[in-house]
Design a protein around this motif. Structure first.
Motif, PDB file in Angstrom:
ATOM      1  N   MET A  12     -10.315  -4.451   2.446  1.00  0.00           N
ATOM      2  CA  MET A  12      -9.025  -4.596   2.311  1.00  0.00           C
ATOM      3  C   MET A  12      -8.210  -3.312   2.451  1.00  0.00           C
ATOM      4  SD  MET A  12      -6.225  -6.630  -0.167  1.00  0.00           S
ATOM      5  CE  MET A  12      -4.669  -6.812   0.189  1.00  0.00           C
ATOM      6  N   ALA A  13      -7.358  -2.954   3.387  1.00  0.00           N
ATOM      7  CA  ALA A  13      -6.978  -1.806   3.859  1.00  0.00           C
ATOM      8  C   ALA A  13      -5.830  -1.479   2.654  1.00  0.00           C
ATOM      9  CB  ALA A  13      -5.957  -1.901   4.998  1.00  0.00           C
ATOM     10  N   THR A  14      -5.772  -0.443   2.048  1.00  0.00           N
ATOM     11  CA  THR A  14      -4.865  -0.075   0.964  1.00  0.00           C
ATOM     12  C   THR A  14      -3.384   0.203   1.338  1.00  0.00           C
ATOM     13  OG1 THR A  14      -6.526   1.192  -0.287  1.00  0.00           O
ATOM     14  CG2 THR A  14      -4.214   1.868  -0.752  1.00  0.00           C
ATOM     15  N   LYS A  15      -2.439  -0.462   0.794  1.00  0.00           N
ATOM     16  CA  LYS A  15      -0.949  -0.279   1.100  1.00  0.00           C
ATOM     17  C   LYS A  15      -0.494   0.955   0.869  1.00  0.00           C
ATOM     18  CE  LYS A  15       0.094  -4.941   0.406  1.00  0.00           C
ATOM     19  NZ  LYS A  15       1.248  -6.127  -0.234  1.00  0.00           N
ATOM     20  N   VAL A  16       0.196   1.863   2.024  1.00  0.00           N
ATOM     21  CA  VAL A  16       0.420   2.948   2.110  1.00  0.00           C
ATOM     22  C   VAL A  16       1.917   3.253   2.585  1.00  0.00           C
ATOM     23  CG1 VAL A  16      -0.919   3.518   4.046  1.00  0.00           C
ATOM     24  CG2 VAL A  16      -0.070   5.585   2.305  1.00  0.00           C
ATOM     25  N   SER A  17       2.786   3.860   2.188  1.00  0.00           N
ATOM     26  CA  SER A  17       4.052   4.011   2.612  1.00  0.00           C
ATOM     27  C   SER A  17       3.776   5.007   3.976  1.00  0.00           C
ATOM     28  CB  SER A  17       5.061   4.861   1.774  1.00  0.00           C
ATOM     29  OG  SER A  17       5.090   3.924   0.732  1.00  0.00           O
ATOM     30  N   LEU A  18       4.669   4.541   5.065  1.00  0.00           N
ATOM     31  CA  LEU A  18       4.457   5.243   6.082  1.00  0.00           C
ATOM     32  C   LEU A  18       5.605   6.251   6.418  1.00  0.00           C
ATOM     33  CD1 LEU A  18       3.582   2.181   8.507  1.00  0.00           C
ATOM     34  CD2 LEU A  18       1.966   3.842   7.289  1.00  0.00           C
ATOM     35  N   ASN A  19       5.408   7.397   5.741  1.00  0.00           N
ATOM     36  CA  ASN A  19       6.445   8.652   5.708  1.00  0.00           C
ATOM     37  C   ASN A  19       5.748   9.946   5.713  1.00  0.00           C
ATOM     38  OD1 ASN A  19       6.226   8.763   2.826  1.00  0.00           O
ATOM     39  ND2 ASN A  19       7.699   6.936   3.062  1.00  0.00           N
TER      40      ASN A  19
END
Length: 220
Positions: free
Chosen positions: A1-8
């Motif tokens: 499962m991919a780790t949730k990460v902010s796209l900034n």
């Protein structure tokens, strides 16, 4: 499962810092794992040697003292281990026991009531008693080093197979997202400029048309 990460950009800098840290720690962990594996092999060899020596002494006693089978000769309790002193040794950050001292007591016996071969037996029993203790300590050393090797190997796998690959994926995702945003911004800027240019051109044509109309009215 991919780790949730902010796209900034802030998240991108954080992921890059994490990757740098992981890449710095991994070689040290891998070196520690290799050193522990080498020490585990040494401990295994030492344990095997102690067990083989015990087995050899038992064979020697059986071969040279067959008279022990005679129940009339009591040799029980001739040799007793009374004290064992253990120390600690640090092996690549792992504390393992080291044998410092063994105290063995020989029960007094009469040379007149015991056969002459009892002296030989006592020496062998002393040697075997010491070897049994030594074997137990070597077993503990092997177990401690093996446990440390497993733990370090798990950490190496965590860094090399989970954390570093996932962090690289996160960095790639953020870069793609930011790149798409930049391209979208450029396209939107071009569209806005084209609209502004078209509006300005239309206004210019309207002004020109007004001038022409005014000039025609003046001739009339």
């Amino acid at each position: 499962m991919a780790t949730k990460v902010s796209l900034n950009k802030s998240s991108l800098n954080k992921e890059k810092a994490s990757l740098k840290t992981f890449n710095r720690y991994l070689p040290a962990l891998e070196l520690k794992r290799q050193q522990l594996m080498a020490e585990r092999k040494k401990a295994e060899i030492a344990l095997t040697e102690a067990r083989e020596r015990i087995e050899q002494i038992e064979k020697d006693i059986a071969a040279q003292l067959p008279m022990l089978a005679c129940e009339d000769i009591n040799v029980d309790g001739l040799v007793t281990v009374t004290n064992v002193v253990l120390g600690e040794q640090n092996i690549v950050g792992t504390s393992v026991p080291v044998l410092e001292k063994i105290e063995v007591v020989v029960k007094p016996y009469s040379y007149l009531t015991k056969p002459h071969w009892v002296d030989f037996l006592v020496e062998k029993l002393k040697e075997m008693a010491e070897l049994h203790v030594e074997s137990q300590v070597r077993e503990l050393r092997y177990q401690e080093i093996s446990a440390a090797t497993r733990t370090t190997s798990q950490r190496v796998n965590l860094f090399s197979k989970v954390l570093i690959p996932q962090t690289k994926k996160n960095i790639a995702r953020i870069k793609i997202f930011l790149s798409d945003q930049d391209r979208a911004g450029v396209v939107n800027a071009k569209i806005s400029k084209s609209k502004m240019d078209a509006a300005e051109a239309l206004q210019a044509r309207e002004r020109e048309a007004g001038k022409v109309a005014n000039a025609a009215q003046g001739r009339d």
